[in-house]
Design a protein around this motif. Sequence first.
Motif, mmCIF file in Angstrom:
data_model
loop_
_atom_site.group_PDB
_atom_site.id
_atom_site.type_symbol
_atom_site.label_atom_id
_atom_site.label_comp_id
_atom_site.label_asym_id
_atom_site.label_seq_id
_atom_site.Cartn_x
_atom_site.Cartn_y
_atom_site.Cartn_z
ATOM 1 N N GLU A 141 -7.354 32.740 -4.080
ATOM 2 C CA GLU A 141 -7.978 33.750 -4.959
ATOM 3 C C GLU A 141 -6.990 34.074 -6.086
ATOM 4 O O GLU A 141 -5.872 34.498 -5.828
ATOM 5 N N SER A 178 -18.725 39.938 -7.398
ATOM 6 C CA SER A 178 -18.985 40.652 -6.135
ATOM 7 C C SER A 178 -18.474 42.094 -6.147
ATOM 8 O O SER A 178 -18.521 42.773 -5.126
ATOM 9 N N ARG A 234 -25.083 46.511 -3.189
ATOM 10 C CA ARG A 234 -26.064 45.542 -3.691
ATOM 11 C C ARG A 234 -27.326 45.717 -2.853
ATOM 12 O O ARG A 234 -27.264 46.234 -1.734
ATOM 13 N N ILE A 235 -28.418 45.201 -3.366
ATOM 14 C CA ILE A 235 -29.671 45.276 -2.610
ATOM 15 C C ILE A 235 -29.751 44.126 -1.624
ATOM 16 O O ILE A 235 -29.534 42.973 -2.006
ATOM 17 N N CYS A 288 -20.239 43.322 -15.085
ATOM 18 C CA CYS A 288 -20.009 42.103 -14.293
ATOM 19 C C CYS A 288 -20.498 40.888 -15.044
ATOM 20 O O CYS A 288 -21.524 40.949 -15.719
HETATM 21 C C1 LIG Z 1 -24.347 44.238 -11.560
HETATM 22 C C2 LIG Z 1 -24.781 43.215 -10.552
HETATM 23 C C3 LIG Z 1 -25.800 43.514 -9.658
HETATM 24 C C4 LIG Z 1 -26.179 42.562 -8.689
HETATM 25 N N1 LIG Z 1 -27.128 42.905 -7.776
HETATM 26 C C5 LIG Z 1 -27.351 42.086 -6.721
HETATM 27 C C6 LIG Z 1 -28.177 42.510 -5.656
HETATM 28 O O1 LIG Z 1 -28.731 43.604 -5.694
HETATM 29 N N2 LIG Z 1 -28.329 41.682 -4.596
HETATM 30 C C7 LIG Z 1 -27.703 40.471 -4.517
HETATM 31 O O2 LIG Z 1 -27.868 39.765 -3.520
HETATM 32 N N3 LIG Z 1 -26.905 40.045 -5.514
HETATM 33 C C8 LIG Z 1 -26.711 40.823 -6.607
HETATM 34 N N4 LIG Z 1 -25.885 40.434 -7.617
HETATM 35 C C9 LIG Z 1 -25.307 39.090 -7.591
HETATM 36 C C10 LIG Z 1 -24.130 38.988 -6.655
HETATM 37 O O3 LIG Z 1 -23.285 40.075 -6.796
HETATM 38 C C11 LIG Z 1 -23.418 37.665 -6.962
HETATM 39 O O4 LIG Z 1 -24.338 36.578 -6.908
HETATM 40 C C12 LIG Z 1 -22.300 37.414 -5.985
HETATM 41 O O5 LIG Z 1 -21.426 38.519 -5.911
HETATM 42 C C13 LIG Z 1 -21.536 36.162 -6.406
HETATM 43 O O6 LIG Z 1 -20.444 35.997 -5.542
HETATM 44 P P1 LIG Z 1 -19.475 34.770 -5.689
HETATM 45 O O7 LIG Z 1 -18.570 34.811 -4.522
HETATM 46 O O8 LIG Z 1 -20.272 33.537 -5.940
HETATM 47 O O9 LIG Z 1 -18.711 35.006 -7.078
HETATM 48 P P2 LIG Z 1 -17.525 35.996 -7.433
HETATM 49 O O10 LIG Z 1 -17.678 37.300 -6.755
HETATM 50 O O11 LIG Z 1 -17.412 36.027 -8.912
HETATM 51 O O12 LIG Z 1 -16.246 35.301 -6.783
HETATM 52 C C14 LIG Z 1 -15.581 34.230 -7.366
HETATM 53 C C15 LIG Z 1 -14.089 34.430 -7.127
HETATM 54 O O13 LIG Z 1 -13.412 33.243 -7.470
HETATM 55 C C16 LIG Z 1 -12.181 33.582 -8.059
HETATM 56 N N5 LIG Z 1 -11.772 32.435 -8.870
HETATM 57 C C17 LIG Z 1 -12.393 31.925 -9.966
HETATM 58 N N6 LIG Z 1 -11.736 30.845 -10.430
HETATM 59 C C18 LIG Z 1 -10.675 30.653 -9.581
HETATM 60 C C19 LIG Z 1 -9.619 29.709 -9.543
HETATM 61 N N7 LIG Z 1 -9.550 28.719 -10.438
HETATM 62 N N8 LIG Z 1 -8.686 29.823 -8.574
HETATM 63 C C20 LIG Z 1 -8.764 30.832 -7.641
HETATM 64 N N9 LIG Z 1 -9.732 31.767 -7.651
HETATM 65 C C21 LIG Z 1 -10.697 31.682 -8.594
HETATM 66 C C22 LIG Z 1 -12.532 34.818 -8.898
HETATM 67 O O14 LIG Z 1 -11.383 35.586 -9.178
HETATM 68 C C23 LIG Z 1 -13.508 35.540 -7.991
HETATM 69 O O15 LIG Z 1 -12.880 36.488 -7.139
HETATM 70 C C24 LIG Z 1 -25.541 41.315 -8.638
HETATM 71 C C25 LIG Z 1 -24.532 41.009 -9.562
HETATM 72 C C26 LIG Z 1 -24.170 41.938 -10.510
HETATM 73 C C27 LIG Z 1 -23.076 41.579 -11.471
#
Ligand SMILES: Cc1cc2nc3c(=O)[nH]c(=O)nc-3n(C[C@H](O)[C@H](O)[C@H](O)COP(=O)(O)OP(=O)(O)OC[C@H]3O[C@@H](n4cnc5c(N)ncnc54)[C@H](O)[C@@H]3O)c2cc1C
Length: 364
Positions: free
Chosen positions: A34, A43, A48-49, A303
């Motif tokens: 990370e 995230s 979140r819902i 976000c």
């Molecule tokens: C305002 C908002 C409301 C939402 N509402 C909902 C909801 O109600 N219900 C729902 O199910 N979803 C919802 N979502 C969507 C949901 O939050 C996201 O789809 C989910 O959090 C994505 O998670 P992730 O782990 O894929 O990405 P991220 O949380 O972005 O995690 C990716 C991680 O990778 C790390 N990273 C990136 N590149 C590198 C690298 N090269 N080396 C090391 N680390 C790296 C980043 O620092 C980050 O911590 C919402 C999103 C937002 C923004």
Amino acid sequence: MDPQPRVAVVGAGIVGLCTAYALVERGVPVRVYEQGVPGNGQSGGQGRIFRHAHVDPRLVADAQDSRAIYTEWGQRLGVELVSGDGALAIGPAVEAHLPRLRRAGVPARRVGAAELAELLPPLAGFDGPAMLDERGGSIRTAVAVRVLSEALGERLVADEVLTVRPTDAGDVEVRSGGRTDRYERVVVCAGRGTAGLARDLGLSLPIRHGAHVRLTFAVRDGPAPNLATLQDSSGDFGETGAYASAIPGNTAYGVGLSESCVAREDGSLLDPPALADLADRTVDYVRKALPGLAPEPFEVRHCRVTELPWGSDGIAVWEREGVLFPAGHNLYKQAPGLGRKLAAAADGGELPQALRPEAELGAA
Ligand SMILES: Cc1cc2nc3c(=O)[nH]c(=O)nc-3n(C[C@H](O)[C@H](O)[C@H](O)COP(=O)(O)OP(=O)(O)OC[C@H]3O[C@@H](n4cnc5c(N)ncnc54)[C@H](O)[C@@H]3O)c2cc1C
């Protein structure tokens, strides 16, 4: 400590954390990279819902699977990961969702104005179509990130991955800020960084980038006895795509609009003032739809978002030479089930056909 990790996970957002935890469940030694603070990308925030209502019935089934895993993990880790307050939908979308949920065996039912007021006391009077998804609720996002990170312990390292590259020996090399290591498989869960790392392997992921704003408002009369999540497609309060979830303790409600501001791949916004406009419209919506909340937000959450072209609930996993690249939007609710499938694939299994890009899982 685990022996030499067999699998690397890039990114400790909810998808990477769930995938890594599912690998630990399977007894697979894993390292998670990370670059920043776990759970602080897409995230981030307090809630979140969790809803079962999706247009694609495959996602309804996946949501049922994830809901069960959230319960299982919550019990194992001694925390509540999804509130028991339910998920409400109001407006015309209810008519399409209800039969779909019933067919899938999800406990969901129509509710009238009086019950609406009990399930969501801050809501203004509404007598149109309304539905309660009884097993939906607010995901305790910060709690989930904390307990999963704690469970991973030293498997989680603070480092940025620069490149992921298959080697001639058949394994995968990961070069990060402070180390170069080789793994049998790598799962790239890097959110908006996923497309860039996929390019190292010649993959061009069709990810659309955007930015989003969610505002948190205090509940006027102190903690609400019940604070169901809300999806409003009614238009009665000036918006046809509004949603909200509770923060733990039911003292506040995070509200946003479904629209996002379009961003270029480098992260710059096509129309920067549009983000402020979305925030203003959200405040306006709250004043009309949720008079039981304070009229001014006390917290803002901006976000990045990543979406696939076939729908705002779209999910897919690209696979090439031992590296898996999950992508999509609205992944919080699907993350536990997705994580277990990714873990199984990284442990030598087959990626389910429905997750392959050509299946267009979550098509609207
Ligand atoms: C305002 C908002 C409301 C939402 N509402 C909902 C909801 O109600 N219900 C729902 O199910 N979803 C919802 N979502 C969507 C949901 O939050 C996201 O789809 C989910 O959090 C994505 O998670 P992730 O782990 O894929 O990405 P991220 O949380 O972005 O995690 C990716 C991680 O990778 C790390 N990273 C990136 N590149 C590198 C690298 N090269 N080396 C090391 N680390 C790296 C980043 O620092 C980050 O911590 C919402 C999103 C937002 C923004």
